[in-house]
Scaffold this motif. Structure first.
Motif, PDB file in Angstrom:
ATOM      1  N   LEU A 202       0.832  -1.209   0.000  1.00 54.50           N
ATOM      2  CA  LEU A 202       0.000   0.000   0.000  1.00 54.50           C
ATOM      3  C   LEU A 202       0.861   1.251   0.000  1.00 54.50           C
ATOM      4  O   LEU A 202       0.646   2.179  -0.795  1.00 54.50           O
ATOM      5  CB  LEU A 202      -0.925  -0.012   1.210  1.00 54.50           C
ATOM      6  N   ALA A 203       1.858   1.300   0.888  1.00 51.64           N
ATOM      7  CA  ALA A 203       2.721   2.475   0.957  1.00 51.64           C
ATOM      8  C   ALA A 203       3.510   2.660  -0.333  1.00 51.64           C
ATOM      9  O   ALA A 203       3.633   3.780  -0.844  1.00 51.64           O
ATOM     10  CB  ALA A 203       3.673   2.355   2.144  1.00 51.64           C
ATOM     11  N   GLY A 204       4.039   1.560  -0.885  1.00 50.35           N
ATOM     12  CA  GLY A 204       4.790   1.665  -2.126  1.00 50.35           C
ATOM     13  C   GLY A 204       3.945   2.203  -3.262  1.00 50.35           C
ATOM     14  O   GLY A 204       4.402   3.024  -4.063  1.00 50.35           O
ATOM     15  N   HIS A 205       2.701   1.752  -3.325  1.00 52.04           N
ATOM     16  CA  HIS A 205       1.776   2.247  -4.350  1.00 52.04           C
ATOM     17  C   HIS A 205       1.563   3.749  -4.208  1.00 52.04           C
ATOM     18  O   HIS A 205       1.620   4.493  -5.204  1.00 52.04           O
ATOM     19  CB  HIS A 205       0.444   1.515  -4.228  1.00 52.04           C
ATOM     20  N   THR A 206       1.322   4.201  -2.994  1.00 61.06           N
ATOM     21  CA  THR A 206       0.995   5.616  -2.790  1.00 61.06           C
ATOM     22  C   THR A 206       2.218   6.497  -2.955  1.00 61.06           C
ATOM     23  O   THR A 206       2.120   7.612  -3.487  1.00 61.06           O
ATOM     24  CB  THR A 206       0.366   5.815  -1.403  1.00 61.06           C
ATOM     25  N   VAL A 207       3.378   6.022  -2.528  1.00 63.34           N
ATOM     26  CA  VAL A 207       4.613   6.775  -2.744  1.00 63.34           C
ATOM     27  C   VAL A 207       4.835   6.992  -4.240  1.00 63.34           C
ATOM     28  O   VAL A 207       5.291   8.066  -4.668  1.00 63.34           O
ATOM     29  CB  VAL A 207       5.809   6.035  -2.109  1.00 63.34           C
ATOM     30  N   SER A 208       4.467   6.007  -5.056  1.00 63.20           N
ATOM     31  CA  SER A 208       4.649   6.134  -6.509  1.00 63.20           C
ATOM     32  C   SER A 208       3.746   7.203  -7.103  1.00 63.20           C
ATOM     33  O   SER A 208       3.990   7.667  -8.227  1.00 63.20           O
ATOM     34  CB  SER A 208       4.385   4.790  -7.195  1.00 63.20           C
ATOM     35  N   ARG A 209       2.712   7.610  -6.377  1.00 57.01           N
ATOM     36  CA  ARG A 209       1.789   8.631  -6.862  1.00 57.01           C
ATOM     37  C   ARG A 209       2.279  10.047  -6.552  1.00 57.01           C
ATOM     38  O   ARG A 209       1.694  11.025  -7.035  1.00 57.01           O
ATOM     39  CB  ARG A 209       0.409   8.443  -6.238  1.00 57.01           C
ATOM     40  N   VAL A 210       3.305  10.174  -5.739  1.00 58.45           N
ATOM     41  CA  VAL A 210       3.800  11.484  -5.303  1.00 58.45           C
ATOM     42  C   VAL A 210       4.825  11.992  -6.309  1.00 58.45           C
ATOM     43  O   VAL A 210       5.848  11.343  -6.555  1.00 58.45           O
ATOM     44  CB  VAL A 210       4.438  11.381  -3.899  1.00 58.45           C
ATOM     45  N   SER A 211       4.552  13.145  -6.891  1.00 62.72           N
ATOM     46  CA  SER A 211       5.445  13.701  -7.905  1.00 62.72           C
ATOM     47  C   SER A 211       6.685  14.337  -7.278  1.00 62.72           C
ATOM     48  O   SER A 211       7.798  14.212  -7.797  1.00 62.72           O
ATOM     49  CB  SER A 211       4.707  14.740  -8.765  1.00 62.72           C
ATOM     50  N   GLU A 212       6.482  15.047  -6.174  1.00 67.69           N
ATOM     51  CA  GLU A 212       7.615  15.619  -5.449  1.00 67.69           C
ATOM     52  C   GLU A 212       8.188  14.550  -4.516  1.00 67.69           C
ATOM     53  O   GLU A 212       7.547  13.548  -4.230  1.00 67.69           O
ATOM     54  CB  GLU A 212       7.173  16.836  -4.628  1.00 67.69           C
ATOM     55  N   LYS A 213       9.388  14.761  -4.033  1.00 67.63           N
ATOM     56  CA  LYS A 213      10.041  13.783  -3.161  1.00 67.63           C
ATOM     57  C   LYS A 213       9.201  13.524  -1.913  1.00 67.63           C
ATOM     58  O   LYS A 213       8.884  14.454  -1.163  1.00 67.63           O
ATOM     59  CB  LYS A 213      11.426  14.289  -2.761  1.00 67.63           C
ATOM     60  N   PRO A 214       8.785  12.284  -1.638  1.00 70.54           N
ATOM     61  CA  PRO A 214       7.985  12.006  -0.438  1.00 70.54           C
ATOM     62  C   PRO A 214       8.815  12.176   0.826  1.00 70.54           C
ATOM     63  O   PRO A 214       9.974  11.754   0.888  1.00 70.54           O
ATOM     64  CB  PRO A 214       7.565  10.547  -0.630  1.00 70.54           C
ATOM     65  N   SER A 215       8.217  12.830   1.840  1.00 73.18           N
ATOM     66  CA  SER A 215       8.966  13.102   3.066  1.00 73.18           C
ATOM     67  C   SER A 215       8.401  12.386   4.287  1.00 73.18           C
ATOM     68  O   SER A 215       9.116  12.202   5.275  1.00 73.18           O
ATOM     69  CB  SER A 215       9.002  14.609   3.344  1.00 73.18           C
TER      70      SER A 215
END
Length: 214
Positions: A16-29
């Protein structure tokens, strides 16, 4: 803290986290992720949970596993698991996913939460007298959910929810699927998470699992 189907939660929350991180265009923090635990608990899970409820609550800050401050450890998070219950209160806990999510996503700040529905966390009584685990009927009546918020460097937030089967059911089925993949040669040397080896869509191999984006 060990939860019902704890081994399965690494696959659930990692995918789930990997999927959502892939949706973030800017660097996820930051990742704030919560597991919706439903249904009765096994004897082993109940004993483990009771022993850990008073333990120090941890989080990942700037890539390091550190204790939460007292005010942070008592702070709750309101999340909607898209299951008809609306926003519910989630409590900070130390999940093993703090380590595995840091490994699989490289996001530097991570907090883990749990919402326990109904009698998921038994209180009082003789925990050693609890059954080995919930029956098939009890598991079918208590599906799990997970929700995640991923905050980007620019402050924008992406939210996704996972709907899946009961944690105990998920653990067995996901373990069988993982074993089959390993026997087929899908392996990597060293410490790996399910999401790293099998991909962030691995959670969907368990029938009844799907991810919804918001």
């Amino acid at each position: 803290m060990l939860l019902p189907g704890c081994g399965g939660s690494v696959a659930m929350l990692g995918c789930l986290a990997g999927h959502t991180v892939s949706r973030v265009s800017e660097k996820p923090s930051r990742i704030d992720i919560a597991l919706y635990v439903a249904g009765s608990m096994s004897r082993g899970s109940a004993i483990s949970a009771s022993e850990n409820l008073t333990a120090e609550c941890l989080q990942v800050v700037d890539g390091e596993l550190v204790p939460q401050e007292e005010e942070e450890a008592s702070s709750t998070l309101q999340l909607d698991f898209d299951n008809g219950a609306g926003p519910v209160t989630n409590y900070p806990v130390t999940l093993p996913d703090l380590i595995t999510l840091r490994r699989s996503t490289a996001v530097p700040n991570i907090r883990t939460f749990v919402h326990a529905a109904g009698d998921a966390f038994p209180s009082g009584g003789n925990l050693a007298a609890l059954p080995d685990g919930p029956t098939a009927e009890q598991r079918d009546a208590a599906p799990y959910h997970a929700a995640v918020l991923v905050t980007a460097a620019d402050g924008s937030v992406k939210r996704s929810v996972l709907h899946t089967v009961n944690g105990y059911t998920f653990t067995g089925k996901a373990s069988a699927e993982a074993a089959g993949k390993v026997l087929a040669g899908v392996v990597r040397a060293g410490f790996q998470t399910p999401a790293e080896v099998f991909g962030r869509r691995f959670v969907e191999v368990v029938e009844g699992s799907n991810v919804v984006d918001f």
